[in-house]
Scaffold this motif. Structure first.
Motif, PDB file in Angstrom:
ATOM      1  N   ASP A  17      -0.460   5.949   6.434  1.00  0.00           N
ATOM      2  CA  ASP A  17      -1.667   6.750   6.617  1.00  0.00           C
ATOM      3  C   ASP A  17      -2.734   6.462   5.563  1.00  0.00           C
ATOM      4  O   ASP A  17      -3.806   7.069   5.569  1.00  0.00           O
ATOM      5  CB  ASP A  17      -1.323   8.241   6.613  1.00  0.00           C
ATOM      6  CG  ASP A  17      -0.612   8.679   5.337  1.00  0.00           C
ATOM      7  OD1 ASP A  17      -0.211   7.786   4.549  1.00  0.00           O
ATOM      8  OD2 ASP A  17      -0.454   9.900   5.132  1.00  0.00           O
ATOM      9  N   ASP A  18      -2.460   5.534   4.670  1.00  0.00           N
ATOM     10  CA  ASP A  18      -3.433   5.169   3.628  1.00  0.00           C
ATOM     11  C   ASP A  18      -4.358   4.079   4.180  1.00  0.00           C
ATOM     12  O   ASP A  18      -4.283   2.914   3.801  1.00  0.00           O
ATOM     13  CB  ASP A  18      -2.701   4.683   2.372  1.00  0.00           C
ATOM     14  CG  ASP A  18      -3.673   4.353   1.233  1.00  0.00           C
ATOM     15  OD1 ASP A  18      -4.874   4.709   1.348  1.00  0.00           O
ATOM     16  OD2 ASP A  18      -3.233   3.735   0.244  1.00  0.00           O
ATOM     17  N   HIS A  19      -5.233   4.470   5.071  1.00  0.00           N
ATOM     18  CA  HIS A  19      -6.094   3.505   5.746  1.00  0.00           C
ATOM     19  C   HIS A  19      -7.076   2.841   4.792  1.00  0.00           C
ATOM     20  O   HIS A  19      -7.369   1.642   4.925  1.00  0.00           O
ATOM     21  CB  HIS A  19      -6.838   4.182   6.903  1.00  0.00           C
ATOM     22  CG  HIS A  19      -5.936   4.552   8.041  1.00  0.00           C
ATOM     23  ND1 HIS A  19      -6.408   4.999   9.256  1.00  0.00           N
ATOM     24  CD2 HIS A  19      -4.577   4.518   8.152  1.00  0.00           C
ATOM     25  CE1 HIS A  19      -5.385   5.248  10.060  1.00  0.00           C
ATOM     26  NE2 HIS A  19      -4.271   4.962   9.402  1.00  0.00           N
ATOM     27  N   ASN A  20      -7.594   3.603   3.838  1.00  0.00           N
ATOM     28  CA  ASN A  20      -8.515   2.996   2.869  1.00  0.00           C
ATOM     29  C   ASN A  20      -7.783   1.979   2.000  1.00  0.00           C
ATOM     30  O   ASN A  20      -8.326   0.909   1.688  1.00  0.00           O
ATOM     31  CB  ASN A  20      -9.147   4.081   1.994  1.00  0.00           C
ATOM     32  CG  ASN A  20     -10.182   4.903   2.739  1.00  0.00           C
ATOM     33  OD1 ASN A  20     -10.791   4.416   3.698  1.00  0.00           O
ATOM     34  ND2 ASN A  20     -10.382   6.134   2.327  1.00  0.00           N
ATOM     35  N   GLY A  21      -6.545   2.301   1.598  1.00  0.00           N
ATOM     36  CA  GLY A  21      -5.766   1.361   0.805  1.00  0.00           C
ATOM     37  C   GLY A  21      -5.464   0.079   1.565  1.00  0.00           C
ATOM     38  O   GLY A  21      -5.525  -1.023   1.008  1.00  0.00           O
ATOM     39  N   GLN A  22      -5.151   0.206   2.855  1.00  0.00           N
ATOM     40  CA  GLN A  22      -4.888  -0.970   3.687  1.00  0.00           C
ATOM     41  C   GLN A  22      -6.147  -1.830   3.815  1.00  0.00           C
ATOM     42  O   GLN A  22      -6.095  -3.060   3.667  1.00  0.00           O
ATOM     43  CB  GLN A  22      -4.417  -0.525   5.069  1.00  0.00           C
ATOM     44  CG  GLN A  22      -3.089   0.199   5.074  1.00  0.00           C
ATOM     45  CD  GLN A  22      -2.887   1.013   6.327  1.00  0.00           C
ATOM     46  OE1 GLN A  22      -3.548   0.811   7.343  1.00  0.00           O
ATOM     47  NE2 GLN A  22      -1.966   1.973   6.267  1.00  0.00           N
ATOM     48  N   SER A  62      -4.661   1.162   9.746  1.00  0.00           N
ATOM     49  CA  SER A  62      -6.107   1.068   9.924  1.00  0.00           C
ATOM     50  C   SER A  62      -6.505  -0.009  10.938  1.00  0.00           C
ATOM     51  O   SER A  62      -5.987  -1.130  10.907  1.00  0.00           O
ATOM     52  CB  SER A  62      -6.768   0.756   8.576  1.00  0.00           C
ATOM     53  OG  SER A  62      -8.134   0.453   8.743  1.00  0.00           O
ATOM     54  N   VAL A 112       0.858  -1.181   0.000  1.00  0.00           N
ATOM     55  CA  VAL A 112       0.000   0.000   0.000  1.00  0.00           C
ATOM     56  C   VAL A 112       0.899   1.238   0.000  1.00  0.00           C
ATOM     57  O   VAL A 112       2.111   1.139   0.201  1.00  0.00           O
ATOM     58  CB  VAL A 112      -0.956   0.020   1.212  1.00  0.00           C
ATOM     59  CG1 VAL A 112      -1.983  -1.090   1.110  1.00  0.00           C
ATOM     60  CG2 VAL A 112      -0.173  -0.092   2.516  1.00  0.00           C
ATOM     61  N   ARG A 113       0.306   2.399  -0.181  1.00  0.00           N
ATOM     62  CA  ARG A 113       1.101   3.611  -0.397  1.00  0.00           C
ATOM     63  C   ARG A 113       1.789   4.122   0.852  1.00  0.00           C
ATOM     64  O   ARG A 113       2.807   4.771   0.777  1.00  0.00           O
ATOM     65  CB  ARG A 113       0.207   4.707  -0.979  1.00  0.00           C
ATOM     66  CG  ARG A 113      -0.175   4.465  -2.432  1.00  0.00           C
ATOM     67  CD  ARG A 113      -0.999   5.611  -2.955  1.00  0.00           C
ATOM     68  NE  ARG A 113      -2.230   5.772  -2.191  1.00  0.00           N
ATOM     69  CZ  ARG A 113      -3.440   5.921  -2.744  1.00  0.00           C
ATOM     70  NH1 ARG A 113      -3.568   5.925  -4.050  1.00  0.00           N
ATOM     71  NH2 ARG A 113      -4.503   6.066  -1.996  1.00  0.00           N
TER      72      ARG A 113
END
Length: 318
Positions: free
Chosen positions: A180-185, A227, A176-177
């Motif tokens: 802090d990329d919770h949606n990506g995780q 996340s 993932v990026r």
């Protein structure tokens, strides 16, 4: 020989194409045979086991599930999972390790010590490991960040073409990026959960735990980086925790001048585990708790008691 899979050698484009949505509404009797098998076998625990017999009634790894392996950096989660992977091979189960943090050669060097049970393996040990690994171990060779689409494709390829049963992904943050990329995780772990069920794979996902006020404090189910949905989605959560306080106490005990007092203190400390394997979530099992492990440094193996006898994982003494 363990087969190494690389993006250059295989065309994964066909495996990246999403299939048409399948119809999920099916007759109840579709599960007739499954339910009959359940009635016949009762609540018998099933699934691949860990290398240590004291865990067999507590933790299993079944098709279609995802286990999150978390730990603080340097606490040995990847090393322990490498030994677990060899243990799956000893049970006749196939695995593919996709380590985006370590080159295949380094994974193989670690496996060599773990299978040879010492820190000076011979050429014979190399041949024995590779001969034994045929049809059991595969490696995906790509270090650095990887797109989720590629992980999806590799998983499909491994399950459909190689009949892999265990997919080890090390680690989540390479897929993932960023932290802090919770949606990506959340989306990535959701993809792993869905695909594992569709393919009948068990996915082992390595993840880092947050740094607490001290490494002496064991991480829990709310300490996975990123996340909070990650832990909610997976089937099992296993934490590897290294007892660094014990290591400091051993150094201090070795400075005790009185021989009897020094030996007594070191013996007392030796009874304490070097590491803990902690289960904080077990969706399809009842047990949650922790298991003590002792590390045999020459073989890079974790053992079940303080005798530190390395396990013969590939049948040297068969």
């Amino acid at each position: 020989m363990s087969q190494i899979i690389t993006p250059d050698d295989f065309d994964f484009r066909a495996y990246m194409v999403e299939t048409e949505p399948q119809v999920r509404v099916v007759p109840a009797e579709t599960w007739r045979a499954t339910l009959i098998d359940h009635v016949r076998s009762g609540e018998r625990i099933t699934g691949a086991t860990l290398p240590w017999s004291k865990t067999h009634d507590h933790i299993r790894f079944r098709p279609g599930e995802v286990t999150l392996w978390q730990g603080i950096n340097g606490h040995g989660k990847s090393e322990l999972l490498g030994q677990v992977t060899l243990g799956f091979g000893a049970q006749g189960e196939r695995s593919c390790t996709a380590s985006f943090e370590m080159k295949p050669q380094n994974t193989l060097k670690r496996w060599l010590r773990q299978t040879a049970m010492n820190d000076t393996p011979s050429e014979k040990a190399v041949h024995n490991m590779f001969d034994w690994s045929r049809g059991k171990l595969w490696l995906y060779d790509q270090v650095g960040s990887v797109k989720p689409e590629m992980v999806y494709a590799v998983m499909r390829y491994c399950a459909e073409k190689l009949k892999i049963q265990h997919m080890i992904i090390d680690s989540l943050m390479k897929c993932v990026r960023g932290e802090d990329d919770h949606n990506g995780q959340k989306d990535f772990v959701d993809m792993l959960c869905s695909l594992s069920k569709d393919l009948g794979l068990h996915v082992h996902l390595v993840h880092h735990a947050k740094k607490k006020e001290s490494e002496d404090v064991k991480p829990g189910k709310f300490d996975a980086k990123g996340s909070g949905a990650i832990v909610d989605q997976v089937d099992q959560l296993l934490t590897v925790w290294r007892n660094k306080k014990k290591e400091r106490q051993i150094v201090m005990a070795q400075r005790i001048e009185d021989d009897a007092a020094r030996k007594a203190k070191l013996q007392e400390l030796d009874e304490m585990p070097d590491s803990l394997l902690i289960c904080d979530k077990n969706r399809n099992g009842e047990w949650e708790g922790q298991i003590g492990l002792w590390r045999h440094a020459p073989s890079l193996q974790f053992t079940g008691d303080n005798r530190r006898m390395p396990l013969d994982l590939i049948g040297w003494n068969a």
